[in-house]
Design an enzyme around this catalytic site. Structure first.
Site, PDB file in Angstrom:
ATOM      1  N   PHE A 117       0.884  -1.166   0.000  1.00  0.00           N
ATOM      2  CA  PHE A 117       0.000   0.000   0.000  1.00  0.00           C
ATOM      3  C   PHE A 117       0.921   1.214   0.000  1.00  0.00           C
ATOM      4  O   PHE A 117       1.907   1.264   0.734  1.00  0.00           O
ATOM      5  CB  PHE A 117      -0.899  -0.007   1.245  1.00  0.00           C
ATOM      6  CG  PHE A 117      -1.903   1.100   1.240  1.00  0.00           C
ATOM      7  CD1 PHE A 117      -3.046   1.015   0.455  1.00  0.00           C
ATOM      8  CD2 PHE A 117      -1.701   2.248   1.992  1.00  0.00           C
ATOM      9  CE1 PHE A 117      -3.981   2.048   0.430  1.00  0.00           C
ATOM     10  CE2 PHE A 117      -2.626   3.282   1.967  1.00  0.00           C
ATOM     11  CZ  PHE A 117      -3.773   3.182   1.189  1.00  0.00           C
ATOM     12  N   ASP A 186       2.881  -4.767   8.537  1.00  0.00           N
ATOM     13  CA  ASP A 186       1.677  -3.945   8.439  1.00  0.00           C
ATOM     14  C   ASP A 186       0.488  -4.899   8.387  1.00  0.00           C
ATOM     15  O   ASP A 186       0.344  -5.676   7.443  1.00  0.00           O
ATOM     16  CB  ASP A 186       1.753  -3.080   7.174  1.00  0.00           C
ATOM     17  CG  ASP A 186       0.518  -2.217   6.986  1.00  0.00           C
ATOM     18  OD1 ASP A 186      -0.562  -2.572   7.504  1.00  0.00           O
ATOM     19  OD2 ASP A 186       0.623  -1.188   6.293  1.00  0.00           O
ATOM     20  N   TYR A 211     -10.013   0.366  11.421  1.00  0.00           N
ATOM     21  CA  TYR A 211     -11.323   0.680  10.824  1.00  0.00           C
ATOM     22  C   TYR A 211     -11.743  -0.316   9.752  1.00  0.00           C
ATOM     23  O   TYR A 211     -12.771  -0.133   9.118  1.00  0.00           O
ATOM     24  CB  TYR A 211     -11.353   2.105  10.252  1.00  0.00           C
ATOM     25  CG  TYR A 211     -10.171   2.527   9.427  1.00  0.00           C
ATOM     26  CD1 TYR A 211     -10.033   2.115   8.107  1.00  0.00           C
ATOM     27  CD2 TYR A 211      -9.204   3.364   9.958  1.00  0.00           C
ATOM     28  CE1 TYR A 211      -8.953   2.511   7.351  1.00  0.00           C
ATOM     29  CE2 TYR A 211      -8.125   3.769   9.213  1.00  0.00           C
ATOM     30  CZ  TYR A 211      -8.002   3.346   7.909  1.00  0.00           C
ATOM     31  OH  TYR A 211      -6.934   3.743   7.161  1.00  0.00           O
ATOM     32  N   LYS A 212     -10.949  -1.365   9.536  1.00  0.00           N
ATOM     33  CA  LYS A 212     -11.339  -2.385   8.573  1.00  0.00           C
ATOM     34  C   LYS A 212     -12.005  -3.542   9.332  1.00  0.00           C
ATOM     35  O   LYS A 212     -13.129  -3.394   9.791  1.00  0.00           O
ATOM     36  CB  LYS A 212     -10.113  -2.819   7.766  1.00  0.00           C
ATOM     37  CG  LYS A 212      -9.482  -1.657   6.975  1.00  0.00           C
ATOM     38  CD  LYS A 212      -8.268  -2.108   6.188  1.00  0.00           C
ATOM     39  CE  LYS A 212      -7.521  -0.942   5.558  1.00  0.00           C
ATOM     40  NZ  LYS A 212      -8.270  -0.298   4.466  1.00  0.00           N
ATOM     41  N   ARG A 373     -12.809  -5.274  -5.863  1.00  0.00           N
ATOM     42  CA  ARG A 373     -12.473  -5.890  -4.565  1.00  0.00           C
ATOM     43  C   ARG A 373     -13.752  -6.230  -3.794  1.00  0.00           C
ATOM     44  O   ARG A 373     -14.654  -5.390  -3.679  1.00  0.00           O
ATOM     45  CB  ARG A 373     -11.648  -4.931  -3.694  1.00  0.00           C
ATOM     46  CG  ARG A 373     -10.267  -4.640  -4.189  1.00  0.00           C
ATOM     47  CD  ARG A 373      -9.382  -4.088  -3.057  1.00  0.00           C
ATOM     48  NE  ARG A 373     -10.045  -3.046  -2.264  1.00  0.00           N
ATOM     49  CZ  ARG A 373      -9.497  -2.463  -1.204  1.00  0.00           C
ATOM     50  NH1 ARG A 373      -8.279  -2.826  -0.783  1.00  0.00           N
ATOM     51  NH2 ARG A 373     -10.136  -1.516  -0.550  1.00  0.00           N
TER      52      ARG A 373
END
Lengths: 412, 412
Positions: A117, A186, A211-212, A373
């Site tokens: 990312f 990560d 927050y995922k 996705r």
């Protein structure tokens, strides 16, 4: 499949409507039912009535470590090794600079996951610039071959945000250690979706967002993990007053706190922290192993449904079929044939397809240039959601005039 | 005085009870009435129902700049110069490193306000270490004499957190510029209490928190100001993906955004940002000049009441009487005579006095070793609050057996 799913009742801990198949929890987790009432009380009573007293009386001051200890079991960490606060990017900076400072004197480089990312790469380059090292991008599968005695550390994504590929954390960590380098992971796309085992695999430093799959809310604070045996040597590049051994002494000289509190920076963001704490209640009685089993069953089933519903050749899974290499999302690349059927110029095909899915109540997202996705959050995603998403995708793609099997689009 | 106060009706925009004189808004501002309803809607509808769509449809993505533009007029900045996000400490790091990178090649040092809030000094030292410079502490009043051509910048508090002294921002900024150095101001204890005039005085960089006189809530996000003409040269040490020119291109190469968005780092913390945005509605129709006039009237009146109610010699104001040098708090140092009357060993006298004031409904705070702090927030503090605080202080101190005028405590 839903009827025999032991995690199915957990869905009631979230606010969801049956009109939508929400498969974007890998970007923003759904709202846990415990959050609204808790935050209303934090605002009205703890802030509105107790005001300044809440820093001690409502436990605000210790929230970063307390909530870290609640995340810890989900990522295989003992208490005292995780602290919550700041964004993922800021925590990557702490972890990479902190790691470089613990590395051997002769180290000259940082390895960074070549498919990372982007923020990880940007921040790693800044950390390298500020510590006099170079950054070298390496495919995760090549790290064991590429690491040298000049490598301070490698910063690697546990699950690739784009493809959903799961990297081999135990093997890569072991390879790095064998060369004398540190492993910095990560966990943004793995924490809350599968077992991580930070302590068991001797990971040195790790960061992740909340927050995922942890459902902490939009932009909720990230966390930092520092292996116990390294905490005493951890020197933060952001030594804010909250990381001082005695913050209220207002000492002009800096003495770092013992333990993971050393990873704190400034005054913690209480509303967001306490929303996250309430969100974590959704995990009561849930094992991460059960979550992983359901995640694999969901993604297996979704891939099977895509095969059944979508005309052949239009999409291709970027996500590995091998369970050992799969995270909790499925990424489908759109074929050039689709581009021909869709392209009117402006928007990428995958974006147009996803817009149409969302109009029909199936919410995933797309990533440039051609990736659809679909994220699967075992706490609330049902097998019916997975079936519906594949079926609607089949309807949308099958209805395109130019994509009948064998048709070759001409563009335009 | 309250009857003729044009700002008196603004108090109704906050949740306050008449049992308490809340004089700790310089530490945590009171709850604005607009916040609970707004955050309930953000959680239930924007997060709970719209979920991922809110990043665009509810304006989440642009919140850091939009809210920056709402703070801007309170600190004398035009739109496009302030961005909100991260803690004050993190923003100090951005400002100091960013400033050093803009400074002349031959610069070897950073000046730091010798009486600074500690985090500024800790972070400045880290920034200096990582950019190869040294830190030199200097009294704010001495900066004009101490700055040299080797000074990259000075980091100065606009109002001293401990004494409430207001430093001369225009003169110090001018002196720094005359020597070729940049001026970096910490506005934590001035923003929302008095005019700052960042643009008018050509300040280069500034940071501030939002949970004191801006009432954004516990640990609400801080802000960064970058002077317009320097924005193109501003290189953040924390170049997270939110500061990229095209974040969703997911470009492995970093290209900074134009303008103040370059000061962003990671995904913004939406709950806290939007609570702050709602809190700023309390400023509708209020001028910072009117706030300053009331602030000075309140602190004048409080000092007068302290003189009238407190037996002589027990406390001494650390806050300057000169309006030009006074912020919006009054700090009273406890005399050694008081220590004698109180001291049983453990807790500092000022802490014991403040505990007793709080028991009697007067909420300020104390700072080591001997300082009682009373903050005056003109949006909601009344003259009655000021009178009551001084009266109760007089009652608490006057009732001590050993403090009758002339009595000399013997300790114990």
């Amino acid at each position: 499949m839903d009827a025999s799913d032991a995690l199915a009742p957990i869905r009631d801990r979230f606010v969801l409507d049956d009109d939508t198949a929400y498969l974007d929890g890998n970007s923003l987790g759904a709202l846990p039912r415990a959050v609204p009432g808790r935050i209303a009380d934090v605002i009205a009573r703890e802030w509105g009535e107790l005001r300044i007293r809440s820093w001690t009386e409502s436990g605000w001051w210790t929230a970063p470590e307390r909530i870290g200890d609640k995340i810890a079991p989900l990522i295989g960490a003992a208490p005292g090794r995780v602290v919550v606060g700041d964004s993922t990017s800021v925590n990557i900076f702490k972890a990479v600079v902190g790691g470089v400072r613990m590395a051997g004197k002769g180290c000259t480089e940082i390895l960074v996951d070549a498919t990372t990312f982007p923020t990880d790469g940007y921040i790693a380059r800044s950390a390298a610039r500020m510590t006099g090292l170079a950054v070298r991008p390496v495919e995760p599968a090549r790290i064991a071959d590429e690491v040298t005695e000049r490598t301070a550390l490698a910063l690697v994504n546990h699950v690739d945000y784009r493809t959903g590929e799961l990297n081999d954390l135990p093997a890569i960590t072991h390879a790095l250690h064998s060369a004398g380098a540190l492993a910095v992971w990560d966990l943004c796309h793995s924490a809350g979706a599968l077992p991580v085992g930070l302590d068991a695999h001797h990971v040195d430093l790790a960061v992740g967002c909340t927050y995922k799959y942890l459902n902490g809310g939009p932009g909720s604070p990230a966390y930092l993990y520092v292996r116990e045996s390294l905490q005493e040597r951890f020197e933060s590049p952001l030594p804010g007053w909250n990381s001082h051994a005695d913050p209220f002494a207002m000492d002009p000289g800096y003495t770092p706190a013992d333990g993971i509190r050393r990873g704190r920076v400034g005054t913690p963001d209480i509303l967001s922290l306490l929303a996250l704490e309430a969100a974590l209640e959704a995990w009561d009685g849930v094992s991460i192993e059960a979550v992983r089993a359901k995640s694999l069953a969901l993604t297996d089933f979704f891939l099977e449904c895509v095969n059944a519903y979508v005309p052949p050749g239009l999409v291709r899974s970027l996500t590995p079929h091998d369970h050992q290499r799969r995270g909790s999302q499925v990424s489908l690349a759109c074929s050039p044939q689709l581009s021909a059927a869709f392209a009117q110029g402006a928007a990428p095909v995958a974006g147009q397809v996803m817009d149409e899915l969302i109009r029909r109540g199936v919410v995933g997202d797309f990533r440039h240039p051609d990736v659809l996705r679909f994220g699967f959050t075992p706490l609330y995603t049902s097998f019916a959601d997975a079936e519906r998403a594949a079926r609607v995708l089949g309807e949308v793609l099958g209805a395109l005039p130019d994509v009948a099997p064998g048709a070759a689009g001409t563009g335009g």
